[in-house]
Scaffold this motif. Structure first.
Motif, short mmCIF file in Angstrom:
data_model
loop_
_atom_site.label_atom_id
_atom_site.label_comp_id
_atom_site.label_asym_id
_atom_site.label_seq_id
_atom_site.Cartn_x
_atom_site.Cartn_y
_atom_site.Cartn_z
N LEU A 1 41.59 122.07 -20.75
CA LEU A 1 41.90 122.04 -22.04
C LEU A 1 40.87 122.51 -22.85
CD1 LEU A 1 43.67 118.55 -22.73
CD2 LEU A 1 44.75 120.70 -22.92
N VAL B 1 40.57 123.34 -27.19
CA VAL B 1 41.32 123.55 -28.48
C VAL B 1 41.16 124.53 -29.11
CG1 VAL B 1 41.06 122.48 -30.66
CG2 VAL B 1 40.51 120.88 -28.73
N THR C 1 45.61 125.43 -23.85
CA THR C 1 45.86 124.68 -25.04
C THR C 1 46.99 125.91 -25.79
OG1 THR C 1 44.34 123.16 -25.46
CG2 THR C 1 45.62 123.77 -27.24
N SER D 1 51.90 120.83 -30.63
CA SER D 1 51.32 121.28 -29.43
C SER D 1 52.33 121.64 -28.23
CB SER D 1 50.33 120.05 -28.81
OG SER D 1 49.25 119.75 -29.62
N VAL E 1 37.78 117.21 -23.82
CA VAL E 1 39.08 117.89 -24.01
C VAL E 1 39.55 118.25 -22.81
CG1 VAL E 1 38.70 118.47 -26.28
CG2 VAL E 1 38.20 120.21 -24.90
N ARG E 2 38.61 118.62 -21.82
CA ARG E 2 39.12 119.50 -20.49
C ARG E 2 39.46 118.18 -19.43
NH1 ARG E 2 35.55 121.35 -17.52
NH2 ARG E 2 36.81 122.54 -16.12
N ARG F 1 46.04 114.18 -22.85
CA ARG F 1 45.12 115.31 -23.00
C ARG F 1 45.55 116.06 -24.34
NH1 ARG F 1 45.84 114.61 -17.66
NH2 ARG F 1 47.89 115.91 -17.37
N GLN G 1 42.99 116.56 -27.48
CA GLN G 1 42.81 117.98 -28.07
C GLN G 1 43.08 117.74 -29.67
OE1 GLN G 1 46.12 120.52 -26.72
NE2 GLN G 1 46.55 120.84 -28.81
N GLN G 2 43.88 116.82 -30.10
CA GLN G 2 44.25 116.65 -31.52
C GLN G 2 43.17 115.84 -32.04
OE1 GLN G 2 48.14 114.88 -31.48
NE2 GLN G 2 49.33 116.99 -31.20
#
Length: 455
Positions: free
Chosen positions: A24, A26, A108, A125, A220-221, A230, A234-235
């Motif tokens: 992930l 962002v 993403t 998303s 985030v990953r 996930r 990210q958000q």
């Protein structure tokens, strides 16, 4: 696979399973950051720096707008492109190489809708493993289309789901790392531990963490949890970055501002019509609406494992929940405010009872997984009274005092909302009732998105 799958549900076959996203990254709030930078005494330097660094590519399938006041639709992509990172940096960040993964993929994807009057901004998303129709008539994952360039991604979203895209922006791993380093880190609050050897995440206790670039990237990953988990991380990261930008004076410090603009634009690719001036005008119009908070939701969907079939490689996919996806796209097309859905944390506290009626297969294979994917606590209420059983259209019922929770579920499912009929005694602890209709199984009610006929 026979017949046209229609614009909402590719006809596929298989059961329900979950898959972790590989990585992930962002897609930062690029538009606001770069554009806001165009004000004040450093305006000329910022503008010149941004224009010099920006990479532009032709994307012929983008829809043009009739006037500057039209609604705008942006596709923001976070790429796992490792160009510019040494092997030592890739090892430190727990990354594989481009060669290992066969070229760049999308980590993403975010769809940003800006209303015509600029009073509303919403971020949706889009799961990278969402199934789409390819230009050769077959089906595949959205991220695989990205491997062929932005043109194919934009076309696939329009072809399969009717989503208009006016502008395209892509940021790479290097941009992610540089921005966090320039900000001096970001503050993330974890409600539970997150330990993931593959991503490098090692947050052994819940609490507030001041994360550096390496730690933020591992966060985030991380492959821990569902796809929605996930996306929620990210958000959370986006909110943290926006908080750092607006609360610590980064945008009023000329030297810091120039570094941030260089960080982003050096790793940013846009379509040919999305220049810094365009970003600046938009962000000026959006100052108040962004400051008031940007709603974030996720494309209504669920995860499945599918066998190989003609035109579709076997593997793990994310499929749309058709009524919810259609309602979302209709709202985008009409310019109406997008329906508000629950955050992952809020959904975890809501108990949903499904009334399957005569649609047990649709409830078990499609609607139930959609709710679980969104982190709701789901159970089946098979002994519900007959007046709660429906035929064609799925209905969401709100218990007294649970109207907001029911509104969020109805928004996710694209379903009508009603008050629970008087005299209906629901299972203990239940917050929301969902009476499953034939529409949960597919466009015409005869098949659902897994290609399995409903009784």
């Amino acid at each position: 696979m026979g017949g046209d799958p229609g614009p909402w549900g590719p006809t596929v076959a298989g059961g329900v399973a979950h898959r972790t996203l590989r990585r992930l990254l962002v897609a930062l709030g690029v538009l606001s950051l770069v554009a806001i930078a165009g004000a004040g005494t450093t305006a000329y330097l910022v503008y010149r720096e941004a224009e010099a660094n920006l990479t532009r590519v032709p994307v012929d399938s983008l829809e043009t707008t009739g006037s500057p006041s039209d609604a705008r639709h942006f596709l923001l992509v976070g790429s796992d492109d490792r160009s510019g990172l040494s092997r030592e940096e890739q090892r430190e960040l727990t990354l594989g190489s481009d060669e290992e993964f066969g070229g760049q993929r999308s980590d993403t994807m975010m769809y940003v809708r800006v209303s015509a009057d600029r009073s509303q901004v919403a971020i949706i998303s889009i799961p990278r493993d969402l199934i789409v129709r390819r230009d050769d008539g077959g089906q595949g994952k959205l991220t695989d289309q990205f491997a062929g360039g932005p043109e194919r991604v934009v076309e696939a979203l329009g072809r399969t789901y009717g989503l208009p895209v006016n502008h395209y922006a892509q940021v790479s791993l290097g941009g992610f790392i540089d921005v966090v380093e320039t900000l001096g880190g970001v503050t993330i609050e974890l409600e539970e531990p997150l330990v993931d050897r593959k991503s490098g995440a090692e947050f052994t206790e819940p609490g507030t963490y001041e994360m550096n670039a390496v730690e933020a990237l591992s966060y985030v990953r991380s492959r821990i949890g569902s796809d929605y988990a996930r996306i929620a991380r990210q958000q959370s990261f986006i909110r943290a970055v926006l908080g750092e930008l607006t609360e610590t004076g980064n945008l009023t410090n000329p030297a810091q501002l120039l570094r941030l603009v260089e960080d982003i634009t050096s790793h940013l690719t846009t379509d040919e019509r999305l220049g810094v001036q365009e970003m600046r005008y938009l962000a000026t119009d959006l100052r108040e609406s962004v400051a008031a908070g940007v709603p974030m939701t996720t494309f209504p969907s669920y995860s499945v494992e599918l066998p190989s079939s003609p035109g579709l490689p076997g593997g793990f996919y994310v499929l749309p929940y058709e009524p919810g996806a259609r309602a979302l796209a209709d709202a985008i097309a009409s310019g109406e405010p997008l329906p508000e859905t629950a955050t992952r944390d809020d959904a975890a506290d809501v108990a949903v009872a499904m009334v399957p009626g005569d649609n047990r297969r649709a409830a078990g294979n499609v609607l139930g997984p959609t709710l679980v994917y969104a982190n709701y606590d789901v159970s089946t209420w098979s002994s519900a009274p007959t007046f709660l059983r429906v035929g064609t259209t799925t209905v969401v019922y709100a218990r007294p005092g649970r109207l907001q929770q029911a509104e969020h579920v109805a928004a996710l499912l694209g379903a009508p909302l009603r008050n629970l009929p008087t005299g209906a005694e629901v299972p203990e602890g239940t917050d929301v009732i969902v009476a499953v209709g034939a529409d949960a199984g597919g466009t015409d009610g005869s098949t659902n998105s897994t290609g399995q006929g409903t009784p």
